[in-house]
Design a protein around this motif. Structure first.
Motif, mmCIF file in Angstrom:
data_model
loop_
_atom_site.group_PDB
_atom_site.id
_atom_site.type_symbol
_atom_site.label_atom_id
_atom_site.label_comp_id
_atom_site.label_asym_id
_atom_site.label_seq_id
_atom_site.Cartn_x
_atom_site.Cartn_y
_atom_site.Cartn_z
ATOM 1 N N LYS A 4 14.033 0.624 -32.488
ATOM 2 C CA LYS A 4 14.409 2.080 -32.484
ATOM 3 C C LYS A 4 13.321 3.121 -32.908
ATOM 4 C CE LYS A 4 17.865 5.714 -33.198
ATOM 5 N NZ LYS A 4 18.854 6.029 -34.136
ATOM 6 N N LEU A 5 12.875 2.498 -34.119
ATOM 7 C CA LEU A 5 11.917 3.405 -34.711
ATOM 8 C C LEU A 5 10.478 3.367 -33.775
ATOM 9 C CD1 LEU A 5 12.027 2.492 -38.532
ATOM 10 C CD2 LEU A 5 12.499 4.479 -37.568
ATOM 11 N N ILE A 6 10.294 2.166 -33.219
ATOM 12 C CA ILE A 6 9.082 2.470 -32.145
ATOM 13 C C ILE A 6 9.316 3.316 -31.286
ATOM 14 C CG2 ILE A 6 7.689 0.928 -30.791
ATOM 15 C CD1 ILE A 6 8.077 -1.626 -32.494
ATOM 16 N N SER A 7 10.273 3.353 -30.497
ATOM 17 C CA SER A 7 10.530 4.292 -29.355
ATOM 18 C C SER A 7 10.724 5.484 -29.843
ATOM 19 C CB SER A 7 11.692 3.663 -28.498
ATOM 20 O OG SER A 7 12.927 3.740 -29.418
ATOM 21 N N ILE A 8 11.093 5.811 -31.065
ATOM 22 C CA ILE A 8 10.843 7.123 -31.463
ATOM 23 C C ILE A 8 9.632 7.731 -31.661
ATOM 24 C CG2 ILE A 8 11.358 8.736 -33.495
ATOM 25 C CD1 ILE A 8 14.091 7.303 -33.640
ATOM 26 N N ALA A 9 8.621 6.603 -32.271
ATOM 27 C CA ALA A 9 7.343 7.090 -32.500
ATOM 28 C C ALA A 9 6.557 7.319 -31.213
ATOM 29 C CB ALA A 9 6.766 5.970 -33.545
ATOM 30 N N GLN A 10 7.072 6.501 -30.210
ATOM 31 C CA GLN A 10 6.375 6.712 -28.899
ATOM 32 C C GLN A 10 6.473 7.984 -28.225
ATOM 33 O OE1 GLN A 10 8.078 3.088 -27.264
ATOM 34 N NE2 GLN A 10 5.994 1.866 -27.373
ATOM 35 N N ASN A 11 7.307 8.855 -28.778
ATOM 36 C CA ASN A 11 7.418 10.131 -28.373
ATOM 37 C C ASN A 11 6.385 11.167 -28.720
ATOM 38 O OD1 ASN A 11 10.048 10.253 -26.648
ATOM 39 N ND2 ASN A 11 10.596 9.090 -28.449
ATOM 40 N N PHE A 12 5.543 10.651 -29.581
ATOM 41 C CA PHE A 12 4.535 11.449 -30.129
ATOM 42 C C PHE A 12 2.838 11.142 -29.626
ATOM 43 C CE2 PHE A 12 7.790 11.948 -32.943
ATOM 44 C CZ PHE A 12 7.838 13.159 -33.302
ATOM 45 N N GLN A 13 2.102 12.034 -29.526
ATOM 46 C CA GLN A 13 0.545 11.933 -28.980
ATOM 47 C C GLN A 13 0.090 11.005 -30.111
ATOM 48 O OE1 GLN A 13 -0.976 15.524 -27.969
ATOM 49 N NE2 GLN A 13 1.242 16.409 -27.194
ATOM 50 N N LEU A 14 0.248 9.634 -29.873
ATOM 51 C CA LEU A 14 -0.668 8.791 -31.087
ATOM 52 C C LEU A 14 -1.689 8.060 -30.177
ATOM 53 C CD1 LEU A 14 2.605 6.882 -32.531
ATOM 54 C CD2 LEU A 14 1.598 9.056 -33.300
ATOM 55 N N LYS A 15 -2.818 7.740 -31.029
ATOM 56 C CA LYS A 15 -3.607 6.884 -30.322
ATOM 57 C C LYS A 15 -3.438 5.519 -30.580
ATOM 58 C CE LYS A 15 -7.862 9.773 -30.793
ATOM 59 N NZ LYS A 15 -8.070 10.803 -31.983
ATOM 60 N N ILE A 90 1.254 15.978 -35.596
ATOM 61 C CA ILE A 90 0.792 15.205 -34.584
ATOM 62 C C ILE A 90 2.070 15.792 -33.620
ATOM 63 C CG2 ILE A 90 0.489 13.140 -33.070
ATOM 64 C CD1 ILE A 90 -1.706 13.545 -35.097
ATOM 65 N N PRO A 91 1.853 16.289 -32.524
ATOM 66 C CA PRO A 91 2.903 16.948 -31.349
ATOM 67 C C PRO A 91 3.357 15.740 -30.809
ATOM 68 C CG PRO A 91 0.911 17.747 -30.928
ATOM 69 C CD PRO A 91 0.631 16.982 -32.137
ATOM 70 N N ALA A 92 4.699 16.142 -30.229
ATOM 71 C CA ALA A 92 5.150 15.128 -29.294
ATOM 72 C C ALA A 92 4.659 15.427 -28.047
ATOM 73 C CB ALA A 92 6.707 15.361 -29.260
ATOM 74 N N HIS A 93 5.066 14.282 -26.993
ATOM 75 C CA HIS A 93 4.193 14.557 -25.773
ATOM 76 C C HIS A 93 4.621 15.941 -25.034
ATOM 77 C CE1 HIS A 93 2.568 10.764 -25.709
ATOM 78 N NE2 HIS A 93 3.761 10.112 -25.924
ATOM 79 N N ASP A 94 5.583 16.377 -25.394
ATOM 80 C CA ASP A 94 6.033 17.977 -24.651
ATOM 81 C C ASP A 94 5.480 18.970 -25.510
ATOM 82 O OD1 ASP A 94 7.426 17.980 -27.078
ATOM 83 O OD2 ASP A 94 9.511 17.870 -26.195
ATOM 84 N N GLY A 95 4.508 18.638 -26.644
ATOM 85 C CA GLY A 95 4.032 19.750 -27.160
ATOM 86 C C GLY A 95 4.558 20.066 -28.372
ATOM 87 N N LYS A 96 5.968 19.945 -28.651
ATOM 88 C CA LYS A 96 6.575 20.382 -29.669
ATOM 89 C C LYS A 96 6.426 19.641 -31.054
ATOM 90 C CE LYS A 96 11.018 21.713 -27.711
ATOM 91 N NZ LYS A 96 11.524 21.202 -26.392
ATOM 92 N N LEU A 97 6.488 20.294 -32.103
ATOM 93 C CA LEU A 97 6.096 19.604 -33.511
ATOM 94 C C LEU A 97 6.943 18.369 -34.061
ATOM 95 C CD1 LEU A 97 4.531 22.981 -35.191
ATOM 96 C CD2 LEU A 97 3.328 20.814 -34.290
ATOM 97 N N TYR A 98 8.209 18.083 -33.282
ATOM 98 C CA TYR A 98 9.286 17.527 -33.546
ATOM 99 C C TYR A 98 10.029 16.758 -32.160
ATOM 100 C CZ TYR A 98 11.977 21.293 -31.558
ATOM 101 O OH TYR A 98 12.542 22.024 -30.846
ATOM 102 N N PHE A 99 10.568 15.597 -32.508
ATOM 103 C CA PHE A 99 11.164 15.034 -31.343
ATOM 104 C C PHE A 99 12.703 15.044 -31.874
ATOM 105 C CE2 PHE A 99 13.227 11.122 -30.012
ATOM 106 C CZ PHE A 99 13.128 11.322 -28.666
ATOM 107 N N LEU A 100 13.546 15.304 -30.814
ATOM 108 C CA LEU A 100 15.059 15.301 -31.279
ATOM 109 C C LEU A 100 15.608 14.018 -30.587
ATOM 110 C CD1 LEU A 100 17.318 16.906 -32.572
ATOM 111 C CD2 LEU A 100 17.789 17.952 -30.234
ATOM 112 N N ASP A 101 16.292 12.974 -31.292
ATOM 113 C CA ASP A 101 16.692 11.710 -30.644
ATOM 114 C C ASP A 101 18.270 11.999 -30.200
ATOM 115 O OD1 ASP A 101 18.713 11.489 -32.852
ATOM 116 O OD2 ASP A 101 17.299 9.809 -33.567
#
Ligand code: GN1
Ligand code: MG
Length: 361
Positions: A4-15, A90-101
């Motif tokens: 679950k934590l991995i899939s949450i992190a995958q929503n952000f623009q990580l290298k 680090i923003p999410a893929h949609d550019g927001k500064l957060y991700f709402l699960d």
């Protein structure tokens, strides 16, 4: 590994690809993890932000971003490294500064700053001096930030507001705990007028409000290996308030010879040498812009914030431990007693604290 934590992190623009998500620290409020993405890639901090405390979270993330970008600009101008001396969101893929699960929980990510040390206590005056300079520098860096911040924590260090909560919780007494802590309640009540009188200076503008951190515990600062402050972190609480909150809260953690929740009260007292060293560093960075009133109340602010913490821990105990994460049914009461011991030690050494402020201002 927690999928679950991995899939949450995958929503952000990580290298890079995520290789691990691990627990980090023992925050009382948020849940914090470190995200690893393999050799050569940066690490990241992933946090579930506590929406029961900070509200609304999107406005809080905007506050943090304003402060981070402002500091980065100034670090760059001064020839420093903006990726290490300021936090990077680090923003999410949609550019927001957060991700709402899907459970309506808010998550945010920032860059992990490598090769740094976070301390839980200030064992040496050298470290306290560096910490004082670090908080002072933080305040001077944000002093000219003109963009307004949203008050996502109304009344946070406002003792009038805290007494209002206190009066309501004591009137409700949901677990009938009040009768067990009459002595401790007396500690709070006997200081009510003194604390309200101080806060009136903030309410009527005698003490100015500025952008402040409001959670300056020593472990919210990253030091480099030479022992200098690199970066002030945990910016959830950046607000318009008085600089005295930052000085006072730092003194509450730096000078304590024991732990915040020490069961052995003999361990707990205020180390005046640590107070001296922090004050020296802090005033070196801030005396050019602090007003005479701010300096006049500097030493008192340590008592104010420590008192507030006694009240907050005791109030949470009476209210059934709803705010702070606790490890046992009496944890908040243990914290209350330990912080009260620290408060008494500050009261005993108050004249000397004032003398030290005078020496360095
Ligand atoms: C909380 O988040 P953390 O653990 O750094 C609290 C502070 C208290 C502190 C007590 C938003 O800080 O105000 O002083 O615990 N933060 C919030 O150690 O309430
Ligand atoms: Mg915090």
């Amino acid at each position: 590994m927690n999928q679950k934590l991995i899939s949450i992190a995958q929503n952000f623009q990580l290298k890079g690809e995520i290789t691990a998500v691990e627990n980090l620290g023992e925050g009382f409020i948020n849940d914090t993890y470190i995200v690893k993405t393999g050799e050569g890639n940066p690490k990241y901090i992933l946090q579930r932000k506590n929406k029961r405390i900070f509200s609304p979270i999107p406005a809080m993330m905007e506050n943090i971003q304003k402060v981070c970008l402002h500091i980065k600009k100034k670090v760059e101008l001064a020839g420093g490294d903006p990726m290490r001396e300021a936090m990077t969101l680090i923003p999410a893929h949609d550019g927001k500064l957060y991700f709402l699960d899907e459970d309506e929980e808010f998550w945010a990510v920032c860059l992990f700053i490598d090769d740094t040390i976070a301390y839980d206590s200030a064992k040496t005056p050298e470290l306290a001096y560096a910490g004082g300079r670090g908080i002072g520098k933080f305040q001077s860096l944000v002093a000219d930030l003109k963009e307004p911040l949203t008050d996502i924590l109304p009344g946070f260090h406002n003792i009038r507001y805290r007494f209002k909560q206190w009066d309501e919780i004591l009137a409700n007494d949901p677990l009938n705990r009040k009768a067990k802590v009459l002595t401790e309640i007396g500690w709070v009540e006997s200081r009510r007028n003194e604390m309200l009188a101080f806060w009136e200076n903030v309410e009527n503008g005698t003490i100015p409000t500025r952008i402040t951190h409001n959670d300056t515990k020593i472990n919210n600062i990253l030091f480099d290996k030479k022992g200098d402050v690199l970066c002030v972190i945990d910016l959830d609480t950046v607000l318009n308030s008085t600089v005295l909150n930052d000085f006072g809260d730092a003194m509450r953690s730096y000078t304590n010879t024991g732990a915040e929740d020490d069961e052995t009260l003999d361990n707990v007292s205020m180390n005046i040498e640590i107070f001296r060293a922090f004050t020296r560093g802090y005033l070196e960075e801030t005396k050019s812009f602090l007003t005479a009133k701010e300096i006049e109340y500097l030493a008192f602010s340590a008592r104010y914030i420590t008192f507030e913490q006694v009240l907050r821990f005791l109030m949470d105990y009476i209210n059934g431990d709803k705010y702070y994460r606790t490890k046992s049914a009496s944890h908040n009461l243990v914290r209350t007693r330990a912080q009260y011991k620290l408060l008494q030690s500050m009261e005993e050494q108050f004249d000397e604290m004032n003398r030290i402020v005078q020496e360095f201002c």
